[in-house]
Design a protein around this motif. Structure first.
Motif, mmCIF file in Angstrom:
data_model
loop_
_atom_site.group_PDB
_atom_site.id
_atom_site.type_symbol
_atom_site.label_atom_id
_atom_site.label_comp_id
_atom_site.label_asym_id
_atom_site.label_seq_id
_atom_site.Cartn_x
_atom_site.Cartn_y
_atom_site.Cartn_z
ATOM 1 N N SER A 115 46.901 32.910 31.187
ATOM 2 C CA SER A 115 46.955 34.365 30.996
ATOM 3 C C SER A 115 48.403 34.862 30.967
ATOM 4 N N GLU A 116 49.303 34.212 31.707
ATOM 5 C CA GLU A 116 50.713 34.593 31.623
ATOM 6 C C GLU A 116 51.229 34.353 30.203
ATOM 7 N N ASN A 117 50.814 33.257 29.613
ATOM 8 C CA ASN A 117 51.221 32.938 28.241
ATOM 9 C C ASN A 117 50.729 34.010 27.266
ATOM 10 N N ILE A 118 49.461 34.357 27.356
ATOM 11 C CA ILE A 118 48.892 35.368 26.440
ATOM 12 C C ILE A 118 49.497 36.741 26.721
ATOM 13 N N ALA A 119 49.675 37.094 27.988
ATOM 14 C CA ALA A 119 50.292 38.384 28.319
ATOM 15 C C ALA A 119 51.703 38.451 27.751
ATOM 16 N N GLY A 120 52.436 37.355 27.818
ATOM 17 C CA GLY A 120 53.775 37.308 27.233
ATOM 18 C C GLY A 120 53.750 37.529 25.727
ATOM 19 N N LYS A 121 52.765 36.949 25.063
ATOM 20 C CA LYS A 121 52.626 37.162 23.619
ATOM 21 C C LYS A 121 52.354 38.631 23.325
ATOM 22 N N LEU A 122 51.479 39.242 24.127
ATOM 23 C CA LEU A 122 51.173 40.664 23.921
ATOM 24 C C LEU A 122 52.430 41.515 24.091
ATOM 25 N N LEU A 123 53.221 41.221 25.108
ATOM 26 C CA LEU A 123 54.475 41.956 25.308
ATOM 27 C C LEU A 123 55.404 41.769 24.110
ATOM 28 N N SER A 124 55.470 40.559 23.586
ATOM 29 C CA SER A 124 56.342 40.304 22.429
ATOM 30 C C SER A 124 55.831 40.997 21.166
ATOM 31 N N TYR A 125 54.536 41.294 21.114
ATOM 32 C CA TYR A 125 53.953 42.022 19.985
ATOM 33 C C TYR A 125 54.084 43.532 20.145
ATOM 34 N N GLY A 126 54.717 43.982 21.232
ATOM 35 C CA GLY A 126 54.960 45.410 21.406
ATOM 36 C C GLY A 126 54.025 46.124 22.363
ATOM 37 N N PHE A 127 53.085 45.422 22.980
ATOM 38 C CA PHE A 127 52.259 46.046 24.010
ATOM 39 C C PHE A 127 53.143 46.277 25.224
ATOM 40 N N SER A 128 53.040 47.447 25.833
ATOM 41 C CA SER A 128 54.024 47.826 26.851
ATOM 42 C C SER A 128 53.501 47.850 28.283
ATOM 43 N N ASN A 129 52.208 47.679 28.475
ATOM 44 C CA ASN A 129 51.620 47.846 29.805
ATOM 45 C C ASN A 129 50.667 46.687 30.088
ATOM 46 N N VAL A 130 51.224 45.473 30.119
ATOM 47 C CA VAL A 130 50.432 44.254 30.222
ATOM 48 C C VAL A 130 50.701 43.573 31.558
ATOM 49 N N TRP A 131 49.633 43.148 32.208
ATOM 50 C CA TRP A 131 49.718 42.527 33.527
ATOM 51 C C TRP A 131 48.935 41.223 33.542
ATOM 52 N N ASN A 132 49.467 40.234 34.247
ATOM 53 C CA ASN A 132 48.785 38.964 34.462
ATOM 54 C C ASN A 132 48.029 39.051 35.789
ATOM 55 N N VAL A 133 46.752 38.699 35.782
ATOM 56 C CA VAL A 133 45.949 38.745 37.008
ATOM 57 C C VAL A 133 46.283 37.499 37.842
ATOM 58 N N TYR A 134 46.984 37.715 38.926
ATOM 59 C CA TYR A 134 47.472 36.644 39.790
ATOM 60 C C TYR A 134 46.308 35.987 40.533
ATOM 61 N N GLY A 135 46.104 34.714 40.283
ATOM 62 C CA GLY A 135 44.997 33.984 40.890
ATOM 63 C C GLY A 135 43.780 33.886 39.997
ATOM 64 N N GLY A 136 43.728 34.714 38.948
ATOM 65 C CA GLY A 136 42.680 34.640 37.950
ATOM 66 C C GLY A 136 41.260 34.739 38.472
ATOM 67 N N ILE A 137 40.351 34.203 37.671
ATOM 68 C CA ILE A 137 38.926 34.291 37.997
ATOM 69 C C ILE A 137 38.582 33.448 39.224
ATOM 70 N N PHE A 138 39.387 32.400 39.516
ATOM 71 C CA PHE A 138 39.106 31.586 40.703
ATOM 72 C C PHE A 138 39.306 32.408 41.973
ATOM 73 N N THR A 139 40.423 33.127 42.072
ATOM 74 C CA THR A 139 40.646 33.977 43.246
ATOM 75 C C THR A 139 39.615 35.092 43.280
ATOM 76 N N TRP A 140 39.345 35.698 42.129
ATOM 77 C CA TRP A 140 38.329 36.755 42.034
ATOM 78 C C TRP A 140 37.004 36.264 42.622
ATOM 79 N N ALA A 141 36.567 35.069 42.202
ATOM 80 C CA ALA A 141 35.309 34.506 42.683
ATOM 81 C C ALA A 141 35.394 34.146 44.169
ATOM 82 N N ASN A 142 36.520 33.569 44.586
ATOM 83 C CA ASN A 142 36.683 33.178 45.990
ATOM 84 C C ASN A 142 36.699 34.385 46.923
ATOM 85 N N GLU A 143 37.046 35.550 46.392
ATOM 86 C CA GLU A 143 37.027 36.787 47.175
ATOM 87 C C GLU A 143 35.681 37.504 47.065
#
Length: 157
Positions: free
Chosen positions: A93-121
């Motif tokens: 997701s960091e890779n894809i978020a970086g691509k979005l930023l390079s394409y001009g998207f200005s408000n992009v965030w990487n979800v730290y821990g992803g779906i694994f942390t989401w599920a574990n919580e």
């Protein structure tokens, strides 16, 4: 509410410290969940592979993929929209978020821990029909060890 798995979350954090480049702002799973619960407008993008997404994903997430990511999949999203991108733990997701930023998207965030942390919580995951589910694609046998025992870990579809 059931308690999260602190040891697993620490293992995910250790992996992220080694693997993330730090090129994209991050949002925690708690921050994203609070924003969703307060009805703050976010577009949530799933950057895992389609087989992973089809097993489960965050509610209302849009699949964009990783290896075959295409800008056409986000063409309808305005460049200033708040976007949270997630994958299993946060590397793809960091890779894809970086691509979005390079394409001009200005408000992009990487979800730290992803779906694994989401599920574990014990946060809600959904199937394609938007019904709650406890299944998560484990990516592979090694990464699957980062999922709590309450999660039905699926390694292939």
């Amino acid at each position: 509410m059931a308690q999260p798995y602190p040891k697993l979350i620490l293992k995910i954090e250790d992996a992220l410290k080694k693997m993330l480049k730090g090129t994209v702002p991050v949002i925690s799973t708690d921050q994203l969940a609070d924003s969703i619960n307060s009805r703050t407008d976010w577009i949530i993008l799933d950057s895992r592979e389609l087989a992973e997404y089809e097993i489960s994903h965050l509610s209302n997430a849009i699949w964009v993929g990783h290896l075959d990511f295409s800008l056409s999949r986000v063409a309808d999203i305005t460049k200033d929209t708040k976007i949270a991108v997630y994958c299993s733990i946060g590397v793809r997701s960091e890779n894809i978020a970086g691509k979005l930023l390079s394409y001009g998207f200005s408000n992009v965030w990487n979800v730290y821990g992803g779906i694994f942390t989401w599920a574990n919580e014990h946060k809600t995951l959904v199937a394609d029909n938007q019904q709650p589910i406890l299944d998560v694609h484990g990516y592979d046998k090694n990464w699957a060890k980062l999922l709590g025992h309450h999660v039905n870990c699926i390694l292939s579809k």
